[in-house]
Design an enzyme around this catalytic site. Structure first.
Site, PDB file in Angstrom:
ATOM      1  N   ASP A  85      38.848  34.721  38.681  1.00 50.77           N
ATOM      2  CA  ASP A  85      38.811  36.181  38.839  1.00 50.77           C
ATOM      3  C   ASP A  85      39.770  36.524  39.986  1.00 50.77           C
ATOM      4  O   ASP A  85      39.551  36.091  41.127  1.00 50.77           O
ATOM      5  CB  ASP A  85      37.371  36.616  39.153  1.00 50.77           C
ATOM      6  N   ASP A  96      42.521  43.877  38.817  1.00 46.71           N
ATOM      7  CA  ASP A  96      41.329  43.018  38.882  1.00 46.71           C
ATOM      8  C   ASP A  96      41.166  42.457  37.483  1.00 46.71           C
ATOM      9  O   ASP A  96      41.016  43.227  36.521  1.00 46.71           O
ATOM     10  CB  ASP A  96      40.132  43.897  39.303  1.00 46.71           C
ATOM     11  N   HIS A 156      33.702  48.513  37.109  1.00 46.70           N
ATOM     12  CA  HIS A 156      33.725  49.437  38.245  1.00 46.70           C
ATOM     13  C   HIS A 156      35.017  50.237  38.276  1.00 46.70           C
ATOM     14  O   HIS A 156      36.045  49.784  37.770  1.00 46.70           O
ATOM     15  CB  HIS A 156      33.595  48.641  39.551  1.00 46.70           C
ATOM     16  N   HIS A 164      36.069  48.484  44.548  1.00 41.41           N
ATOM     17  CA  HIS A 164      34.881  48.925  43.799  1.00 41.41           C
ATOM     18  C   HIS A 164      34.552  50.338  44.239  1.00 41.41           C
ATOM     19  O   HIS A 164      34.171  50.556  45.386  1.00 41.41           O
ATOM     20  CB  HIS A 164      33.671  48.028  44.091  1.00 41.41           C
ATOM     21  N   GLU A 189      34.182  44.146  33.066  1.00 44.65           N
ATOM     22  CA  GLU A 189      34.020  42.697  33.196  1.00 44.65           C
ATOM     23  C   GLU A 189      32.697  42.204  32.625  1.00 44.65           C
ATOM     24  O   GLU A 189      31.706  42.096  33.335  1.00 44.65           O
ATOM     25  CB  GLU A 189      34.211  42.234  34.637  1.00 44.65           C
ATOM     26  N   GLU A 281      37.737  39.797  32.227  1.00 44.29           N
ATOM     27  CA  GLU A 281      37.902  41.121  32.843  1.00 44.29           C
ATOM     28  C   GLU A 281      39.328  41.628  32.670  1.00 44.29           C
ATOM     29  O   GLU A 281      40.286  40.859  32.795  1.00 44.29           O
ATOM     30  CB  GLU A 281      37.578  41.044  34.343  1.00 44.29           C
TER      31      GLU A 281
HETATM   32 CO    CO Z   1      36.049  43.375  39.026  1.00 39.55          CO
END
Ligand code: CO
Length: 296
Positions: A85, A96, A156, A164, A189, A281
């Protein structure tokens, strides 16, 4: 959205995709996760960005928030379920993105469950839509394939220098009345597990974030705090990065800075039943009516 802003979101996404794929390609039996993290960080900088957060390399029942220690000896073994990640920051415009792999194996059902859930979301996500519609798609795909979605992890909103913010996109069905933003970036995600679907904090912490600048007595503590605020702003950073820069005494100073309320901790998250965990994600950019997956 201004073209200049849009271009930065897109570049952050492109770099995110490259470093995620690099990380996954390095997940072979015997690989050291410290080498993988360092290769990801090197590539991020070579491509003209900074990490949005330390590369999270989380193995098996660890769901998230593990990044290698400065002297980490962990090696991957065949069959490990590894989540990579990562994200890139271009002038604070962030990506992200995550992918999972079963080390040394081909297809894996748990890995495929989250991949398919994210693909299903990619086909239906629209700016301004109700958040629970996305949760429902994720839950249906993962549950339909015989796994549990992790209910207390989710997607998010993403803002400039803000990893976030706003929307929380649960991975399990719910009736929240909230809506996605109409313009900007959201990360989705899906997490799936062979356990019950709930993560808990473990005692270990490798990732921190600036909470507020405090007056601290030690000069090393002050230097570290100044460095953090200049280098990372309010983005998460690795203990490893600080120890590499300031030496081993920095570990004690980090503890003191947490106690003083200057830093927040991200505990390593593990599945409550020790179930195996997979994750995928992407970052989605909404601009007018268009949806662009920046990390595809
Ligand atoms: Co994330």
């Amino acid at each position: 959205m201004e073209k200049e802003e849009r271009d930065k979101w897109l570049l952050a996404g492109k770099i995110g995709k490259e470093i995620r794929d690099l990380g996954i390609s390095m997940c072979v039996p015997g690989a050291k996760i410290l080498d993988i993290a360092e290769a990801i960080e090197k590539k991020t900088i070579e491509m003209g960005a900074k990490p949005s957060f330390p590369p999270n390399i989380s193995i098996n029942q660890i769901a998230a928030h593990y990044t290698p220690k400065f002297d980490d000896k962990t090696e991957l073994t065949k069959g490990d379920i590894v989540k990579i990640d990562v994200g890139a920051s271009v002038d604070g415009y962030l990506s992200d993105t995550a992918a999972s792999v079963a080390v040394g194996e081909g297809e894996n059902k748990l890995v495929n469950a989250t991949k398919e859930a994210l693909e299903a979301v990619s086909k239906m996500i629209k700016p301004g839509m109700e958040v629970h519609q996305i949760s429902e798609v994720i839950d249906d795909v993962i549950s339909g394939l015989g796994f549990s979605p992790i209910v207390n992890l989710g997607g998010h909103g993403v803002g400039r220098y803000s990893l976030h913010e706003g929307e929380f996109i649960s991975n399990s069905k719910n009736y929240s009345g909230s809506f996605l933003r109409k313009e900007g970036v959201v990360a989705v995600e899906p997490f799936a597990t062979t356990g019950g679907g709930y993560v808990i904090d473990s005692a270990e912490v490798q990732i921190y974030q600036l909470a507020s600048i405090k007056n601290v007595r030690s000069s090393l503590g002050r230097d570290i705090l100044k460095y953090i605020s200049e280098e990372y702003n309010e983005l998460p950073f690795a203990k490893r990065w600080i120890v590499t820069k300031f030496g081993r005494f920095a570990e004690i100073e980090i503890r003191n800075l947490v106690a003083a309320g200057a830093l927040n901790e991200f505990n390593v998250l593990k599945e409550k039943d020790n179930g195996l965990v997979s994750q995928f994600e992407h970052s989605f950019l909404f601009d007018g009516e268009t949806v662009t997956i920046t990390t595809l």
